[in-house]
Scaffold this active site. Structure first.
Site, PDB file in Angstrom:
ATOM      1  N   ASP A  33       0.828  -1.202   0.000  1.00  0.00           N
ATOM      2  CA  ASP A  33       0.000   0.000   0.000  1.00  0.00           C
ATOM      3  C   ASP A  33       0.870   1.265   0.000  1.00  0.00           C
ATOM      4  OD1 ASP A  33      -2.418   1.277   0.105  1.00  0.00           O
ATOM      5  OD2 ASP A  33      -2.760   0.949   2.233  1.00  0.00           O
ATOM      6  N   THR A 122      -0.084 -11.415   3.697  1.00  0.00           N
ATOM      7  CA  THR A 122       1.091 -12.142   4.211  1.00  0.00           C
ATOM      8  C   THR A 122       2.141 -11.233   4.852  1.00  0.00           C
ATOM      9  OG1 THR A 122       2.255 -12.036   2.098  1.00  0.00           O
ATOM     10  CG2 THR A 122       0.859 -13.977   2.492  1.00  0.00           C
TER      11      THR A 122
HETATM   12  P1  ADP Z   1      -1.033  -7.100   4.292  1.00  0.00           P
HETATM   13  O1  ADP Z   1      -1.371  -5.940   5.209  1.00  0.00           O
HETATM   14  O2  ADP Z   1      -2.215  -7.521   3.437  1.00  0.00           O
HETATM   15  O3  ADP Z   1      -0.364  -8.212   5.006  1.00  0.00           O
HETATM   16  P2  ADP Z   1       1.529  -6.080   3.210  1.00  0.00           P
HETATM   17  O4  ADP Z   1       1.669  -4.994   2.204  1.00  0.00           O
HETATM   18  O5  ADP Z   1       2.003  -5.814   4.602  1.00  0.00           O
HETATM   19  O6  ADP Z   1      -0.043  -6.454   3.192  1.00  0.00           O
HETATM   20  O7  ADP Z   1       2.245  -7.393   2.694  1.00  0.00           O
HETATM   21  C1  ADP Z   1       1.737  -8.248   1.693  1.00  0.00           C
HETATM   22  C2  ADP Z   1       2.888  -8.937   0.972  1.00  0.00           C
HETATM   23  O8  ADP Z   1       3.437  -8.043   0.011  1.00  0.00           O
HETATM   24  C3  ADP Z   1       4.060  -9.345   1.857  1.00  0.00           C
HETATM   25  O9  ADP Z   1       4.439 -10.673   1.483  1.00  0.00           O
HETATM   26  C4  ADP Z   1       5.146  -8.335   1.522  1.00  0.00           C
HETATM   27  O10 ADP Z   1       6.455  -8.894   1.629  1.00  0.00           O
HETATM   28  C5  ADP Z   1       4.857  -8.036   0.081  1.00  0.00           C
HETATM   29  N1  ADP Z   1       5.322  -6.730  -0.442  1.00  0.00           N
HETATM   30  C6  ADP Z   1       5.683  -5.607   0.228  1.00  0.00           C
HETATM   31  N2  ADP Z   1       6.006  -4.623  -0.637  1.00  0.00           N
HETATM   32  C7  ADP Z   1       5.832  -5.130  -1.899  1.00  0.00           C
HETATM   33  C8  ADP Z   1       6.008  -4.620  -3.229  1.00  0.00           C
HETATM   34  N3  ADP Z   1       6.427  -3.370  -3.452  1.00  0.00           N
HETATM   35  N4  ADP Z   1       5.728  -5.453  -4.278  1.00  0.00           N
HETATM   36  C9  ADP Z   1       5.292  -6.712  -4.079  1.00  0.00           C
HETATM   37  N5  ADP Z   1       5.101  -7.249  -2.854  1.00  0.00           N
HETATM   38  C10 ADP Z   1       5.379  -6.476  -1.782  1.00  0.00           C
END
Ligand code: ADP
Length: 171
Positions: A33, A122
């Site tokens: 996000d 995750t």
């Molecule tokens: P949630 O709150 O749904 O758990 P997060 O953003 O904290 O969402 O994490 C979801 C997944 O996305 C995690 O596995 C994290 O490592 C991964 N992640 C974080 N930044 C990025 C990015 N820029 N692109 C792809 N995946 C990402």
């Protein structure tokens, strides 16, 4: 539908729509996000604010999805979905599956042909990667969506390997 896997950053994907692992406020957060709003610019947040003021006064519930444009990102649209927080005492798998199904419904309605997904829930929401991979892959494969490509974008190699194993098992 072709299901593909890449290790990388979702904000850099050249696809029609990228999915955001948003929180229910739609007003930004960390992880995926934060990266989307940082790189996409203020336009996305403006549209999210408008959605809060109109359709989602109480926030976007877990398991649902809604789209905005993608500001300065290479994608055309961002599909915001809210994953469930992982719980050991309560099975919330249906909500995680719903994130993928509802995001694909939004993608179909937009006319998107290619959609990139992060591993929703995750990160901060602590869902174990192997279970999340199984739910995500099977839900997307069974969705009946008309998109050409669903691409899972895994941030690190460990997550990529888990999705790769699950895809061989179920794909
Ligand atoms: P949630 O709150 O749904 O758990 P997060 O953003 O904290 O969402 O994490 C979801 C997944 O996305 C995690 O596995 C994290 O490592 C991964 N992640 C974080 N930044 C990025 C990015 N820029 N692109 C792809 N995946 C990402």
């Amino acid at each position: 539908m072709k299901l593909t896997l890449v290790q990388g950053d979702i904000t850099e994907q050249r696809v029609d729509a990228i999915v955001n692992a948003a929180n229910s406020s739609l007003l930004g957060g960390g992880g995926v996000d934060g990266a989307i709003h940082r790189k996409g610019g203020p336009e996305i947040l403006e549209e999210c604010r408008a959605l809060r003021a109109s359709r989602y006064g109480g926030g976007l519930p877990a398991g649902q999805a809604v789209s905005t444009t993608a500001g300065r990102l290479p994608a055309r649209w961002v599909i915001h979905t809210v994953g469930p927080v992982y719980s050991r005492s309560e099975d919330r798998s249906h909500l995680l599956a719903s994130c993928y199904r509802e995001s694909l419904k939004v993608a179909d309605a937009l006319g998107a042909a290619t959609v990139a997904f992060p591993a929703v829930s995750t990160g901060v929401y602590r869902w174990p990667m192997d279970d999340a991979a199984r739910i995500s892959v099977t839900t997307v494969l069974r969705s009946g969506s008309t998109i050409d490509e669903a691409r899972f974008v895994l941030f690190d190699f460990a997550a990529y390997e888990i999705f790769d194993r699950v895809l061989r098992e179920f794909g």
